[in-house]
Design a protein around this motif. Structure first.
Motif, PDB file in Angstrom:
ATOM      1  N   PHE A 122      -4.984   9.801 -54.197  1.00 46.30           N
ATOM      2  CA  PHE A 122      -5.629   8.574 -54.650  1.00 46.30           C
ATOM      3  C   PHE A 122      -4.595   7.498 -54.973  1.00 46.30           C
ATOM      4  N   MET A 123      -3.405   7.919 -55.394  1.00 49.28           N
ATOM      5  CA  MET A 123      -2.312   6.968 -55.548  1.00 49.28           C
ATOM      6  C   MET A 123      -1.951   6.372 -54.193  1.00 49.28           C
ATOM      7  N   MET A 124      -1.967   7.219 -53.156  1.00 48.07           N
ATOM      8  CA  MET A 124      -1.691   6.751 -51.803  1.00 48.07           C
ATOM      9  C   MET A 124      -2.728   5.725 -51.369  1.00 48.07           C
ATOM     10  N   LEU A 125      -3.998   6.005 -51.696  1.00 45.91           N
ATOM     11  CA  LEU A 125      -5.072   5.099 -51.320  1.00 45.91           C
ATOM     12  C   LEU A 125      -4.937   3.759 -52.028  1.00 45.91           C
ATOM     13  N   LEU A 126      -4.670   3.794 -53.333  1.00 50.09           N
ATOM     14  CA  LEU A 126      -4.507   2.558 -54.090  1.00 50.09           C
ATOM     15  C   LEU A 126      -3.313   1.754 -53.570  1.00 50.09           C
ATOM     16  N   CYS A 129      -4.194   0.070 -50.328  1.00 54.71           N
ATOM     17  CA  CYS A 129      -5.085  -1.089 -50.484  1.00 54.71           C
ATOM     18  C   CYS A 129      -4.403  -2.279 -51.151  1.00 54.71           C
ATOM     19  N   PHE A 130      -3.648  -2.018 -52.210  1.00 60.13           N
ATOM     20  CA  PHE A 130      -3.158  -3.117 -53.052  1.00 60.13           C
ATOM     21  C   PHE A 130      -1.663  -3.418 -52.921  1.00 60.13           C
ATOM     22  N   VAL A 131      -0.876  -2.449 -52.407  1.00 61.51           N
ATOM     23  CA  VAL A 131       0.557  -2.681 -52.256  1.00 61.51           C
ATOM     24  C   VAL A 131       0.913  -2.980 -50.808  1.00 61.51           C
ATOM     25  N   PHE A 132       0.498  -2.062 -49.892  1.00 57.74           N
ATOM     26  CA  PHE A 132       0.839  -2.245 -48.487  1.00 57.74           C
ATOM     27  C   PHE A 132      -0.187  -3.063 -47.707  1.00 57.74           C
ATOM     28  N   ARG A 133      -1.360  -3.319 -48.309  1.00 61.59           N
ATOM     29  CA  ARG A 133      -2.404  -4.145 -47.706  1.00 61.59           C
ATOM     30  C   ARG A 133      -2.809  -3.634 -46.322  1.00 61.59           C
ATOM     31  N   LEU A 134      -2.933  -2.310 -46.183  1.00 61.44           N
ATOM     32  CA  LEU A 134      -3.289  -1.719 -44.901  1.00 61.44           C
ATOM     33  C   LEU A 134      -4.792  -1.540 -44.733  1.00 61.44           C
ATOM     34  N   GLU A 135      -5.529  -1.566 -45.828  1.00 61.42           N
ATOM     35  CA  GLU A 135      -6.975  -1.405 -45.754  1.00 61.42           C
ATOM     36  C   GLU A 135      -7.614  -2.066 -46.967  1.00 61.42           C
ATOM     37  N   LYS A 136      -8.923  -2.192 -46.916  1.00 64.09           N
ATOM     38  CA  LYS A 136      -9.657  -2.842 -47.997  1.00 64.09           C
ATOM     39  C   LYS A 136     -10.278  -1.812 -48.932  1.00 64.09           C
ATOM     40  N   MET A 137     -10.330  -2.180 -50.195  1.00 64.32           N
ATOM     41  CA  MET A 137     -11.002  -1.322 -51.169  1.00 64.32           C
ATOM     42  C   MET A 137     -12.512  -1.454 -50.985  1.00 64.32           C
ATOM     43  N   SER A 175       5.505  10.391 -56.143  1.00 65.08           N
ATOM     44  CA  SER A 175       5.977  10.780 -54.809  1.00 65.08           C
ATOM     45  C   SER A 175       4.929  10.476 -53.740  1.00 65.08           C
ATOM     46  N   SER A 176       3.664  10.483 -54.146  1.00 65.25           N
ATOM     47  CA  SER A 176       2.589  10.214 -53.194  1.00 65.25           C
ATOM     48  C   SER A 176       2.575   8.756 -52.744  1.00 65.25           C
ATOM     49  N   VAL A 177       3.057   7.848 -53.595  1.00 63.65           N
ATOM     50  CA  VAL A 177       3.133   6.444 -53.184  1.00 63.65           C
ATOM     51  C   VAL A 177       4.138   6.293 -52.045  1.00 63.65           C
ATOM     52  N   ALA A 178       5.275   6.990 -52.172  1.00 66.06           N
ATOM     53  CA  ALA A 178       6.246   6.984 -51.077  1.00 66.06           C
ATOM     54  C   ALA A 178       5.635   7.622 -49.833  1.00 66.06           C
ATOM     55  N   GLY A 179       4.816   8.658 -50.049  1.00 68.42           N
ATOM     56  CA  GLY A 179       4.152   9.297 -48.925  1.00 68.42           C
ATOM     57  C   GLY A 179       3.188   8.369 -48.216  1.00 68.42           C
ATOM     58  N   ALA A 180       2.550   7.470 -48.969  1.00 68.76           N
ATOM     59  CA  ALA A 180       1.627   6.506 -48.361  1.00 68.76           C
ATOM     60  C   ALA A 180       2.366   5.582 -47.407  1.00 68.76           C
ATOM     61  N   ALA A 181       3.547   5.121 -47.819  1.00 72.74           N
ATOM     62  CA  ALA A 181       4.347   4.261 -46.949  1.00 72.74           C
ATOM     63  C   ALA A 181       4.784   5.018 -45.702  1.00 72.74           C
TER      64      ALA A 181
END
Length: 310
Positions: A122-126, A129-137, A175-181
């Motif tokens: 869910f950190m990856m999802l947030l 949506c809000f950091v990398f702007r890859l999808e909409k919430m 670590s999951s935020v880095a995984g999202a990138a």
């Protein structure tokens, strides 16, 4: 890889088989790392040793993938574009994500680390949506995040003095935020580059950076028994097979199609942790089961398409 091969990797059977395999392997890595720490006598304060333990895993995993793919395709040369892409992905997926993950697991148990890793989706999802702007919430994604974080609170006893949510679990989430990138970069780069070659290269580059950082900080790694070697080799296989399979799925499928399978990571992680190293003092009971159900439901809900805008 031919067009027919790529179509096979888009079939429901191929997606399910490879996604479940990847998640099972990633779930097994959590207790394996904890076992490695115990065998090698690495404590939560030994950050340098933790990095030196992590680095060879990815260097070895990268060599396995690169050699097998090179033998299959007959192409051993890495272009400047491939090296640049691998360096970008490797920074997020290996250096940043694994640095945070390995240090986090030194401060968490196998059970709590697995649950935090699952909630990290869910950190990856947030972040997407809000950091990398890859999808909409969307409403489904918001409800899924609430459900998932509720599961984390249930598992860790909520917020406050009695909470079992500490630095280890916090680092696992980070670590999951880095995984999202890394996921976003791999999805993009795999459209124009060989995803397996990218996996091999980014593992070797990222692993070498982890190893170098650990050595500079004074870390050491002495493999003296078969059990210690077996853990290191298993973790290398987890990287080689798990990430390679996931990268192929990312190339041939939308992220939203394979992301729901990530609910299996904490399930496998908790089950394998209990089977191999026990609870390590983490209370396990109905609250743990409820937490896993909430996190799994949240991941599935967050990736459910409610409309064309989701």
């Amino acid at each position: 890889m031919s067009v027919s091969d790529r179509k096979r990797l888009s079939s429901a059977y191929a997606v399910s088989a490879l996604a479940v395999l990847s998640c099972a392997l990633w779930g097994s890595a959590i207790p394996a790392i904890r076992i490695g720490y115990a065998l090698l006598g690495i404590s939560s304060a030994d950050v340098a040793d933790q990095l030196v333990f992590a680095g060879p895993r990815f260097v070895l995993g990268g060599i396995i993938v690169y050699v097998l793919q090179g033998a299959r395709t007959g192409s051993w040369h890495a272009t400047p574009a491939e090296l640049r892409a691998a360096a970008q992905i490797g920074f997020f997926q290996v250096f940043a994500q694994q640095l945070l993950g390995y240090v986090g697991l030194a401060h968490a148990t196998g059970v709590s680390g697995s649950i935090a890793s699952g909630a990290g989706v869910f950190m990856m999802l947030l972040a997407s949506c809000f950091v990398f702007r890859l999808e909409k919430m969307t409403l489904n994604k918001a409800l899924g995040c609430l459900c998932g974080f509720a599961g984390l609170l249930v598992a860790t006893g909520g917020i406050g003095q009695s909470s079992r949510f500490g630095w280890g679990e916090t680092l696992m989430l980070a670590s999951s935020v880095a995984g999202a990138a890394a996921t976003a970069l791999m999805r993009k780069k795999a459209q124009s580059e060989d995803p397996l070659k990218l996996c091999g290269l980014q593992f070797m580059l990222g692993g070498a950076c982890l190893l170098a950082a650990g050595l500079i900080l004074g870390g050491r790694l002495e493999i003296a028994t078969f059990a210690e070697l077996a853990v290191l080799v298993w973790l290398a296989v987890v990287s080689a097979v798990g990430f390679s399979s996931w990268s192929l799925l990312l190339r041939d499928n939308d992220i939203s199609r394979i992301a729901p399978y990530q609910f299996l990571i904490p399930v496998f992680g908790v089950a394998l942790s209990l089977a191999t190293i026990g609870s390590e003092g983490t209370p396990v009971g109905p609250a743990t089961a409820l937490a896993l159900v909430l996190i799994a439901a949240g991941i599935i809900l967050a990736n459910r398409r409610a409309s064309s805008t989701s």
